[in-house]
Design a protein around this motif. Sequence first.
Motif, mmCIF file in Angstrom:
data_model
loop_
_atom_site.group_PDB
_atom_site.id
_atom_site.type_symbol
_atom_site.label_atom_id
_atom_site.label_comp_id
_atom_site.label_asym_id
_atom_site.label_seq_id
_atom_site.Cartn_x
_atom_site.Cartn_y
_atom_site.Cartn_z
ATOM 1 N N PRO A 177 0.822 -1.218 0.000
ATOM 2 C CA PRO A 177 0.000 0.000 0.000
ATOM 3 C C PRO A 177 0.858 1.271 0.000
ATOM 4 O O PRO A 177 1.835 1.379 0.743
ATOM 5 N N SER A 178 0.484 2.222 -0.851
ATOM 6 C CA SER A 178 1.273 3.450 -0.988
ATOM 7 C C SER A 178 1.306 4.244 0.314
ATOM 8 O O SER A 178 2.319 4.870 0.629
ATOM 9 N N GLY A 179 0.221 4.215 1.084
ATOM 10 C CA GLY A 179 0.209 4.926 2.362
ATOM 11 C C GLY A 179 1.240 4.373 3.319
ATOM 12 O O GLY A 179 1.919 5.131 4.022
ATOM 13 N N TYR A 180 1.382 3.074 3.342
ATOM 14 C CA TYR A 180 2.389 2.434 4.201
ATOM 15 C C TYR A 180 3.789 2.857 3.765
ATOM 16 O O TYR A 180 4.612 3.252 4.587
ATOM 17 N N LEU A 181 4.047 2.759 2.469
ATOM 18 C CA LEU A 181 5.375 3.101 1.956
ATOM 19 C C LEU A 181 5.717 4.573 2.208
ATOM 20 O O LEU A 181 6.848 4.892 2.562
ATOM 21 N N SER A 182 4.741 5.456 2.048
ATOM 22 C CA SER A 182 5.029 6.883 2.237
ATOM 23 C C SER A 182 5.293 7.221 3.703
ATOM 24 O O SER A 182 5.962 8.212 3.993
ATOM 25 N N ARG A 183 4.810 6.397 4.620
ATOM 26 C CA ARG A 183 5.044 6.639 6.048
ATOM 27 C C ARG A 183 6.368 6.068 6.553
ATOM 28 O O ARG A 183 6.756 6.335 7.692
ATOM 29 N N LEU A 184 7.061 5.297 5.740
ATOM 30 C CA LEU A 184 8.351 4.775 6.183
ATOM 31 C C LEU A 184 9.285 5.944 6.479
ATOM 32 O O LEU A 184 9.354 6.902 5.714
ATOM 33 N N LYS A 201 4.668 -18.370 1.510
ATOM 34 C CA LYS A 201 4.197 -18.033 2.854
ATOM 35 C C LYS A 201 3.455 -16.704 2.821
ATOM 36 O O LYS A 201 3.702 -15.864 1.955
ATOM 37 N N ILE A 202 2.561 -16.565 3.773
ATOM 38 C CA ILE A 202 1.797 -15.329 3.925
ATOM 39 C C ILE A 202 2.527 -14.463 4.948
ATOM 40 O O ILE A 202 2.817 -14.916 6.056
ATOM 41 N N ASP A 203 2.826 -13.232 4.584
ATOM 42 C CA ASP A 203 3.457 -12.278 5.494
ATOM 43 C C ASP A 203 2.333 -11.522 6.189
ATOM 44 O O ASP A 203 1.720 -10.635 5.608
ATOM 45 N N ASP A 204 2.075 -11.883 7.433
ATOM 46 C CA ASP A 204 0.994 -11.237 8.177
ATOM 47 C C ASP A 204 1.541 -10.328 9.275
ATOM 48 O O ASP A 204 0.857 -10.044 10.256
ATOM 49 N N GLN A 205 2.765 -9.838 9.093
ATOM 50 C CA GLN A 205 3.358 -8.919 10.067
ATOM 51 C C GLN A 205 2.690 -7.546 10.035
ATOM 52 O O GLN A 205 2.778 -6.796 10.993
ATOM 53 N N ARG A 206 2.054 -7.219 8.932
ATOM 54 C CA ARG A 206 1.373 -5.931 8.773
ATOM 55 C C ARG A 206 -0.089 -6.210 8.485
ATOM 56 O O ARG A 206 -0.445 -7.261 7.976
ATOM 57 N N ASP A 207 -0.926 -5.255 8.765
ATOM 58 C CA ASP A 207 -2.367 -5.439 8.601
ATOM 59 C C ASP A 207 -2.797 -5.014 7.190
ATOM 60 O O ASP A 207 -3.565 -4.082 7.010
ATOM 61 N N PHE A 208 -2.254 -5.712 6.179
ATOM 62 C CA PHE A 208 -2.579 -5.401 4.798
ATOM 63 C C PHE A 208 -3.711 -6.299 4.321
ATOM 64 O O PHE A 208 -3.766 -7.478 4.656
ATOM 65 N N THR A 209 -4.572 -5.730 3.493
ATOM 66 C CA THR A 209 -5.618 -6.507 2.845
ATOM 67 C C THR A 209 -5.503 -6.260 1.357
ATOM 68 O O THR A 209 -5.645 -5.134 0.922
ATOM 69 N N PRO A 210 -5.230 -7.271 0.569
ATOM 70 C CA PRO A 210 -4.941 -8.647 0.980
ATOM 71 C C PRO A 210 -3.552 -8.729 1.599
ATOM 72 O O PRO A 210 -2.715 -7.836 1.396
ATOM 73 N N PRO A 211 -3.288 -9.792 2.354
ATOM 74 C CA PRO A 211 -1.956 -9.940 2.948
ATOM 75 C C PRO A 211 -0.908 -10.175 1.862
ATOM 76 O O PRO A 211 -1.225 -10.581 0.750
ATOM 77 N N LEU A 212 0.332 -9.918 2.227
ATOM 78 C CA LEU A 212 1.440 -10.114 1.295
ATOM 79 C C LEU A 212 1.752 -11.598 1.154
ATOM 80 O O LEU A 212 1.699 -12.347 2.122
ATOM 81 N N VAL A 213 2.086 -11.997 -0.052
ATOM 82 C CA VAL A 213 2.466 -13.378 -0.325
ATOM 83 C C VAL A 213 3.929 -13.364 -0.765
ATOM 84 O O VAL A 213 4.321 -12.587 -1.632
ATOM 85 N N GLU A 214 4.706 -14.246 -0.142
ATOM 86 C CA GLU A 214 6.123 -14.336 -0.476
ATOM 87 C C GLU A 214 6.417 -15.700 -1.082
ATOM 88 O O GLU A 214 5.862 -16.710 -0.672
ATOM 89 N N LEU A 215 7.307 -15.682 -2.073
ATOM 90 C CA LEU A 215 7.763 -16.892 -2.739
ATOM 91 C C LEU A 215 9.174 -17.201 -2.261
ATOM 92 O O LEU A 215 9.974 -16.288 -2.055
ATOM 93 N N ARG A 216 9.466 -18.478 -2.103
ATOM 94 C CA ARG A 216 10.826 -18.852 -1.697
ATOM 95 C C ARG A 216 11.644 -19.193 -2.938
ATOM 96 O O ARG A 216 11.184 -19.915 -3.812
ATOM 97 N N CYS A 217 12.851 -18.644 -2.999
ATOM 98 C CA CYS A 217 13.834 -18.996 -4.017
ATOM 99 C C CYS A 217 14.971 -19.687 -3.285
ATOM 100 O O CYS A 217 15.314 -19.316 -2.167
#
Length: 177
Positions: free
Chosen positions: A37-44, A156-172
């Motif tokens: 989400p752009s709001g999250y990124l802009s608040r970093l 895996k689902i990254d549920d460390q942040r309250d994003f909807t939809p949650p982040l999905v990570e792929l393993r390499c």
Amino acid sequence: MDRSVEVVIREPTAEDADGLGAAHVAAWQIGYRGLMPSGYLSRLDAGARAERWRRTIVEGGSDATTLVAMVDDRIAGFTSYGPPRDDVDDGWGELWALNIHPDFWRRGIGTALFSAATNGLVGLGYSHAYLWVLRGNDRAIAFYRRQGWQPDGEVKIDDQRDFTPPLVELRCSTALV
């Protein structure tokens, strides 16, 4: 045009914290645009991130080894690697992070840091390694593929942040030796 630069890779010091914070936030704000989400990124906040880096460097508290890439006395990026944070077989290490300030993208710095991290994992005795990458981060996935690391089907689902939809990570992953 030759965009390569002279890079010095070394362990960070507390004096590097501000540069680490700036590189970390800039890499996320540009690299994850459209994926988070752009709001999250802009608040970093680079200052807040720098304080976290300063504490980690001074007090320890991480099992990871971190290396910084310096270009003309500026932090161009960093990598962190070490023991796995997931339940994996013996012999597996993890590349925890690789972030390059966008000012230095496509100049060989990511490759240099990636190589240093891979060599570091081998030096720690790991025969295999993995990393997590945000689904949709095609630029990063292509980079990892060029380094010989491939998506291996783990997700895996990254549920460390309250994003909807949650982040999905792929393993390499890859064999190191």
